[in-house]
Design a protein around this motif. Sequence first.
Motif, PDB file in Angstrom:
ATOM      1  N   SER A 185     -15.905   5.129  17.096  1.00 31.89           N
ATOM      2  CA  SER A 185     -16.786   4.970  18.257  1.00 31.89           C
ATOM      3  C   SER A 185     -17.951   4.057  17.889  1.00 31.89           C
ATOM      4  CB  SER A 185     -17.326   6.325  18.697  1.00 31.89           C
ATOM      5  OG  SER A 185     -18.283   6.794  17.758  1.00 31.89           O
ATOM      6  N   LYS A 186     -18.693   3.611  18.901  1.00 29.19           N
ATOM      7  CA  LYS A 186     -19.824   2.737  18.591  1.00 29.19           C
ATOM      8  C   LYS A 186     -20.916   3.496  17.847  1.00 29.19           C
ATOM      9  CE  LYS A 186     -22.343   2.734  22.963  1.00 29.19           C
ATOM     10  NZ  LYS A 186     -22.794   1.853  24.034  1.00 29.19           N
ATOM     11  N   ILE A 187     -21.026   4.788  18.063  1.00 25.33           N
ATOM     12  CA  ILE A 187     -21.992   5.592  17.303  1.00 25.33           C
ATOM     13  C   ILE A 187     -21.599   5.599  15.827  1.00 25.33           C
ATOM     14  CG2 ILE A 187     -22.853   7.944  16.930  1.00 25.33           C
ATOM     15  CD1 ILE A 187     -22.706   8.298  20.002  1.00 25.33           C
ATOM     16  N   GLU A 188     -20.308   5.789  15.567  1.00 28.49           N
ATOM     17  CA  GLU A 188     -19.832   5.794  14.177  1.00 28.49           C
ATOM     18  C   GLU A 188     -19.962   4.407  13.544  1.00 28.49           C
ATOM     19  OE1 GLU A 188     -16.349   9.193  14.368  1.00 28.49           O
ATOM     20  OE2 GLU A 188     -15.984   7.245  15.325  1.00 28.49           O
ATOM     21  N   LEU A 189     -19.624   3.364  14.305  1.00 31.28           N
ATOM     22  CA  LEU A 189     -19.761   2.004  13.783  1.00 31.28           C
ATOM     23  C   LEU A 189     -21.225   1.675  13.493  1.00 31.28           C
ATOM     24  CD1 LEU A 189     -17.229   0.069  16.032  1.00 31.28           C
ATOM     25  CD2 LEU A 189     -17.104   0.334  13.542  1.00 31.28           C
ATOM     26  N   SER A 190     -22.107   2.035  14.415  1.00 27.74           N
ATOM     27  CA  SER A 190     -23.545   1.790  14.197  1.00 27.74           C
ATOM     28  C   SER A 190     -24.044   2.538  12.967  1.00 27.74           C
ATOM     29  CB  SER A 190     -24.358   2.208  15.422  1.00 27.74           C
ATOM     30  OG  SER A 190     -24.035   1.417  16.523  1.00 27.74           O
TER      31      SER A 190
ATOM     32  N   GLN B 298     -18.950 -13.355  22.567  1.00 28.73           N
ATOM     33  CA  GLN B 298     -17.797 -14.125  23.027  1.00 28.73           C
ATOM     34  C   GLN B 298     -16.711 -13.201  23.568  1.00 28.73           C
ATOM     35  OE1 GLN B 298     -17.287 -16.202  19.291  1.00 28.73           O
ATOM     36  NE2 GLN B 298     -17.887 -18.151  20.214  1.00 28.73           N
ATOM     37  N   VAL B 299     -16.420 -12.129  22.866  1.00 28.31           N
ATOM     38  CA  VAL B 299     -15.399 -11.177  23.313  1.00 28.31           C
ATOM     39  C   VAL B 299     -15.803 -10.552  24.638  1.00 28.31           C
ATOM     40  CG1 VAL B 299     -14.327  -8.947  22.772  1.00 28.31           C
ATOM     41  CG2 VAL B 299     -14.444 -10.720  21.028  1.00 28.31           C
ATOM     42  N   ALA B 300     -17.092 -10.236  24.797  1.00 30.99           N
ATOM     43  CA  ALA B 300     -17.571  -9.649  26.053  1.00 30.99           C
ATOM     44  C   ALA B 300     -17.359 -10.597  27.231  1.00 30.99           C
ATOM     45  CB  ALA B 300     -19.043  -9.278  25.937  1.00 30.99           C
TER      46      ALA B 300
ATOM     47  N   ALA C  41     -26.340  -5.343  19.531  1.00 26.18           N
ATOM     48  CA  ALA C  41     -25.182  -5.886  20.252  1.00 26.18           C
ATOM     49  C   ALA C  41     -24.100  -4.820  20.395  1.00 26.18           C
ATOM     50  CB  ALA C  41     -24.633  -7.117  19.536  1.00 26.18           C
ATOM     51  N   LEU C  42     -23.905  -4.076  19.349  1.00 28.41           N
ATOM     52  CA  LEU C  42     -22.916  -3.001  19.377  1.00 28.41           C
ATOM     53  C   LEU C  42     -23.331  -1.914  20.368  1.00 28.41           C
ATOM     54  CD1 LEU C  42     -20.305  -2.061  18.077  1.00 28.41           C
ATOM     55  CD2 LEU C  42     -21.661  -0.999  16.277  1.00 28.41           C
ATOM     56  N   GLN C  43     -24.618  -1.550  20.377  1.00 24.54           N
ATOM     57  CA  GLN C  43     -25.095  -0.520  21.288  1.00 24.54           C
ATOM     58  C   GLN C  43     -24.987  -0.942  22.752  1.00 24.54           C
ATOM     59  OE1 GLN C  43     -25.853   2.665  20.578  1.00 24.54           O
ATOM     60  NE2 GLN C  43     -25.103   2.076  18.573  1.00 24.54           N
ATOM     61  N   LYS C  44     -25.105  -2.231  23.015  1.00 25.05           N
ATOM     62  CA  LYS C  44     -25.000  -2.742  24.388  1.00 25.05           C
ATOM     63  C   LYS C  44     -23.552  -2.860  24.846  1.00 25.05           C
ATOM     64  CE  LYS C  44     -29.312  -5.248  24.074  1.00 25.05           C
ATOM     65  NZ  LYS C  44     -29.946  -6.543  23.842  1.00 25.05           N
ATOM     66  N   THR C  45     -22.629  -2.673  23.935  1.00 20.76           N
ATOM     67  CA  THR C  45     -21.209  -2.758  24.241  1.00 20.76           C
ATOM     68  C   THR C  45     -20.721  -1.366  24.641  1.00 20.76           C
ATOM     69  OG1 THR C  45     -20.958  -4.501  22.587  1.00 20.76           O
ATOM     70  CG2 THR C  45     -18.947  -3.390  23.292  1.00 20.76           C
ATOM     71  N   SER C  46     -20.044  -1.284  25.771  1.00 19.71           N
ATOM     72  CA  SER C  46     -19.520   0.022  26.194  1.00 19.71           C
ATOM     73  C   SER C  46     -18.365   0.435  25.283  1.00 19.71           C
ATOM     74  CB  SER C  46     -19.034  -0.049  27.643  1.00 19.71           C
ATOM     75  OG  SER C  46     -17.853  -0.823  27.718  1.00 19.71           O
ATOM     76  N   GLU C  47     -18.078   1.719  25.279  1.00 21.54           N
ATOM     77  CA  GLU C  47     -16.940   2.214  24.481  1.00 21.54           C
ATOM     78  C   GLU C  47     -15.649   1.516  24.917  1.00 21.54           C
ATOM     79  OE1 GLU C  47     -16.771   4.170  21.809  1.00 21.54           O
ATOM     80  OE2 GLU C  47     -18.852   4.808  21.785  1.00 21.54           O
ATOM     81  N   ALA C  48     -15.494   1.302  26.231  1.00 17.59           N
ATOM     82  CA  ALA C  48     -14.291   0.627  26.740  1.00 17.59           C
ATOM     83  C   ALA C  48     -14.228  -0.811  26.236  1.00 17.59           C
ATOM     84  CB  ALA C  48     -14.268   0.662  28.261  1.00 17.59           C
TER      85      ALA C  48
ATOM     86  N   ASP D 280      -2.638  -9.169  13.481  1.00 13.29           N
ATOM     87  CA  ASP D 280      -2.149  -8.853  14.828  1.00 13.29           C
ATOM     88  C   ASP D 280      -2.897  -7.699  15.498  1.00 13.29           C
ATOM     89  OD1 ASP D 280      -0.461  -9.735  16.887  1.00 13.29           O
ATOM     90  OD2 ASP D 280       0.866  -8.019  16.570  1.00 13.29           O
ATOM     91  N   LYS D 281      -4.151  -7.538  15.155  1.00  8.58           N
ATOM     92  CA  LYS D 281      -4.980  -6.541  15.830  1.00  8.58           C
ATOM     93  C   LYS D 281      -5.798  -7.244  16.900  1.00  8.58           C
ATOM     94  CE  LYS D 281      -5.164  -3.424  11.969  1.00  8.58           C
ATOM     95  NZ  LYS D 281      -5.915  -2.896  10.875  1.00  8.58           N
ATOM     96  N   ASP D 282      -6.200  -6.498  17.926  1.00 13.24           N
ATOM     97  CA  ASP D 282      -7.046  -7.070  18.965  1.00 13.24           C
ATOM     98  C   ASP D 282      -8.387  -7.475  18.369  1.00 13.24           C
ATOM     99  OD1 ASP D 282      -5.677  -7.011  21.537  1.00 13.24           O
ATOM    100  OD2 ASP D 282      -5.555  -4.854  21.172  1.00 13.24           O
ATOM    101  N   ALA D 283      -8.795  -8.701  18.630  1.00 12.29           N
ATOM    102  CA  ALA D 283     -10.082  -9.203  18.147  1.00 12.29           C
ATOM    103  C   ALA D 283     -11.162  -8.753  19.127  1.00 12.29           C
ATOM    104  CB  ALA D 283     -10.043 -10.711  18.005  1.00 12.29           C
ATOM    105  N   ASN D 284     -11.476  -7.461  19.074  1.00 13.85           N
ATOM    106  CA  ASN D 284     -12.489  -6.899  19.961  1.00 13.85           C
ATOM    107  C   ASN D 284     -13.724  -6.533  19.139  1.00 13.85           C
ATOM    108  OD1 ASN D 284     -11.769  -4.475  18.677  1.00 13.85           O
ATOM    109  ND2 ASN D 284     -10.302  -3.963  20.278  1.00 13.85           N
ATOM    110  N   ALA D 285     -14.727  -5.971  19.782  1.00 15.46           N
ATOM    111  CA  ALA D 285     -15.984  -5.675  19.099  1.00 15.46           C
ATOM    112  C   ALA D 285     -15.792  -4.696  17.937  1.00 15.46           C
ATOM    113  CB  ALA D 285     -17.010  -5.134  20.091  1.00 15.46           C
TER     114      ALA D 285
END
Length: 156
Positions: free
Chosen positions: A2-7, A60-62, A111-118, A131-136
């Motif tokens: 999750s973004k909490i864990e990533l942060s 860019q991904v956003a 930037a991570l905090q402003k990104t929704s979980e979705a 071959d993984k999605d290049a997402n946040a």
Amino acid sequence: MSKIELSASLNDVHRAILELVQHFGKDDFERPGVLGDWSVKDLFAHIAYWNWEAVNSIAQVARNERPVMMLDVQFDELNELNAREVAARRAQALPQVMEDFRRSQRALVDALQKTSEAELTKVTAHKSGDDKDANAAWITGGIIDGPLAQRGTPSF
């Protein structure tokens, strides 16, 4: 993750790196040999550079754009790119490098905090080399688990 864990992971890495150098003097920061001919100061400049690239890539991904630096730099070009970027920052004073490091860390977590979980884990049209999605989440994980982590903790 999750973004909490990533942060939290980003902040843990940031804190751990600063703890390693908390008793260093200027000479300790500027002495080459930490990673090849890089000094500790060079290493902080390197991390700041990639933090800023991650901030740009998340934006860019956003916008549903390809995260250029994170995907389009070939592995064999990385050493040259890293050397060029460190050389470009070598003349900066230590306080300037450390402030850039701190600001880049804050910007990345923001930037991570402003990104929704979705948005964090959304399927994208852009794939990484494995071959993984290049997402946040992928971009941020690359900062946490990137080349420095794979080489182990530098011996300062």
